[in-house]
Design an enzyme around this catalytic site. Sequence first.
Site, PDB file in Angstrom:
ATOM      1  CE  LYS A  16      -1.363  -0.267   4.968  1.00 37.47           C
ATOM      2  NZ  LYS A  16       0.071  -1.193   5.173  1.00 37.47           N
ATOM      3  NE  ARG A  91      -0.727  -0.290  11.425  1.00 41.34           N
ATOM      4  CZ  ARG A  91       0.322   0.037  10.424  1.00 41.34           C
ATOM      5  NH1 ARG A  91       0.226   1.104   9.799  1.00 41.34           N
ATOM      6  NH2 ARG A  91       1.306  -0.596  10.104  1.00 41.34           N
ATOM      7  NE  ARG A 130       8.623  -2.916   4.250  1.00 44.47           N
ATOM      8  CZ  ARG A 130       7.220  -3.082   4.668  1.00 44.47           C
ATOM      9  NH1 ARG A 130       6.406  -2.306   3.749  1.00 44.47           N
ATOM     10  NH2 ARG A 130       7.296  -3.077   5.788  1.00 44.47           N
ATOM     11  NE  ARG A 163       9.353  -0.179   8.453  1.00 39.75           N
ATOM     12  CZ  ARG A 163       8.007  -0.364   8.125  1.00 39.75           C
ATOM     13  NH1 ARG A 163       7.821   0.237   7.131  1.00 39.75           N
ATOM     14  NH2 ARG A 163       7.259  -0.887   9.070  1.00 39.75           N
ATOM     15  NE  ARG A 174       5.434  -4.583  10.899  1.00 40.25           N
ATOM     16  CZ  ARG A 174       6.222  -4.409   9.851  1.00 40.25           C
ATOM     17  NH1 ARG A 174       7.357  -4.939   9.555  1.00 40.25           N
ATOM     18  NH2 ARG A 174       5.593  -3.369   8.774  1.00 40.25           N
TER      19      ARG A 174
HETATM   20  P1  AMP Z   1       4.282   0.813   9.012  1.00 35.49           P
HETATM   21  O1  AMP Z   1       5.326   1.456   8.339  1.00 35.49           O
HETATM   22  O2  AMP Z   1       2.906   1.238   8.515  1.00 35.49           O
HETATM   23  O3  AMP Z   1       4.271  -0.750   9.043  1.00 35.49           O
HETATM   24  O4  AMP Z   1       4.046   1.281  10.532  1.00 35.49           O
HETATM   25  C1  AMP Z   1       5.304   1.093  11.168  1.00 35.49           C
HETATM   26  C2  AMP Z   1       4.866   1.119  12.858  1.00 35.49           C
HETATM   27  O5  AMP Z   1       4.392   2.257  13.204  1.00 35.49           O
HETATM   28  C3  AMP Z   1       3.692   0.116  13.163  1.00 35.49           C
HETATM   29  O6  AMP Z   1       4.114  -1.312  13.331  1.00 35.49           O
HETATM   30  C4  AMP Z   1       3.105   0.617  14.423  1.00 35.49           C
HETATM   31  O7  AMP Z   1       3.744   0.764  15.620  1.00 35.49           O
HETATM   32  C5  AMP Z   1       3.291   2.043  13.974  1.00 35.49           C
HETATM   33  N1  AMP Z   1       2.399   2.660  13.416  1.00 35.49           N
HETATM   34  C6  AMP Z   1       2.104   3.109  12.016  1.00 35.49           C
HETATM   35  N2  AMP Z   1       0.664   3.495  11.842  1.00 35.49           N
HETATM   36  C7  AMP Z   1      -0.149   3.262  13.003  1.00 35.49           C
HETATM   37  C8  AMP Z   1      -1.308   3.730  13.409  1.00 35.49           C
HETATM   38  N3  AMP Z   1      -2.257   4.033  12.512  1.00 35.49           N
HETATM   39  N4  AMP Z   1      -1.771   3.159  14.770  1.00 35.49           N
HETATM   40  C9  AMP Z   1      -0.697   2.966  15.476  1.00 35.49           C
HETATM   41  N5  AMP Z   1       0.599   2.586  15.144  1.00 35.49           N
HETATM   42  C10 AMP Z   1       1.040   2.859  14.043  1.00 35.49           C
END
Ligand code: AMP
Length: 221
Positions: A16, A91, A130, A163, A174
């Site tokens: 996404k 989320r 990734r 990451r 996750r």
């Molecule tokens: P992502 O890059 O979207 O995979 O996000 C990395 C991490 O950031 C996630 O595993 C969460 O710890 C935190 N995170 C990102 N978006 C959210 C959200 N909408 N709500 C809560 N935690 C978030």
Amino acid sequence: MPAARLIFLGPPGSGKGTQAQRLASRLGLVQLSSGDVLRKERQEGSAIGRQAASYMDAGTLVPDDVITGVMLSGIDRLQAGVGFILDGFPRTVAQAEALEAGLRQRQLKITTVLDFRLADEEIINRIIGRRVCKACAATYNVSFLPPKVAGKCDKCGGELFQRKDDSREVISTRLETYRDQTAPLIDFYSRRGQFHSVDAALGADAVEAAVLRVVEVASRC
Ligand code: AMP
């Protein structure tokens, strides 16, 4: 096309973020990625970044009020009338409700929600491969979306890195977090209409074409 205000929903690694980058540059929208915003806060050592760090490293969610505040402020900084893509936010159902209330106050409405569907096995393969640009956050995959020069971003020449939370150990948490807290949003948004699913297992170009079709059709409704 009138300003699109989109939500990109889907498990981690479903592409996404890549699709949000592509669609944003094609349609002149702003990508608001909650993960990117939080990583930037951490890099800058802000209070929000320090608060988010342990959740992010563990693969769990930062508290709803923290991320909702951050994302609504991001929307407030946009020029009036500019469309946006919320990538990775909301989320949880609580975040979705807070977003709805926040947008109502601002007299804005989400125009389309796109749900990226992908099987767990493929998610794990994608996350392991990734790589992300340190400078501009563009994403690549060493197996199926490699940069032209290994370790360097095609767009800005920045250094690519893996990451910390893209490790095998954190991925299962996750995925569990996604299933327990984020997947209920599929039901939440499908009841509200303007909800579409995309088969994220297709190649990046085919997914991009599918996304574009959905957004163009939705804009005519
Ligand atoms: P992502 O890059 O979207 O995979 O996000 C990395 C991490 O950031 C996630 O595993 C969460 O710890 C935190 N995170 C990102 N978006 C959210 C959200 N909408 N709500 C809560 N935690 C978030």
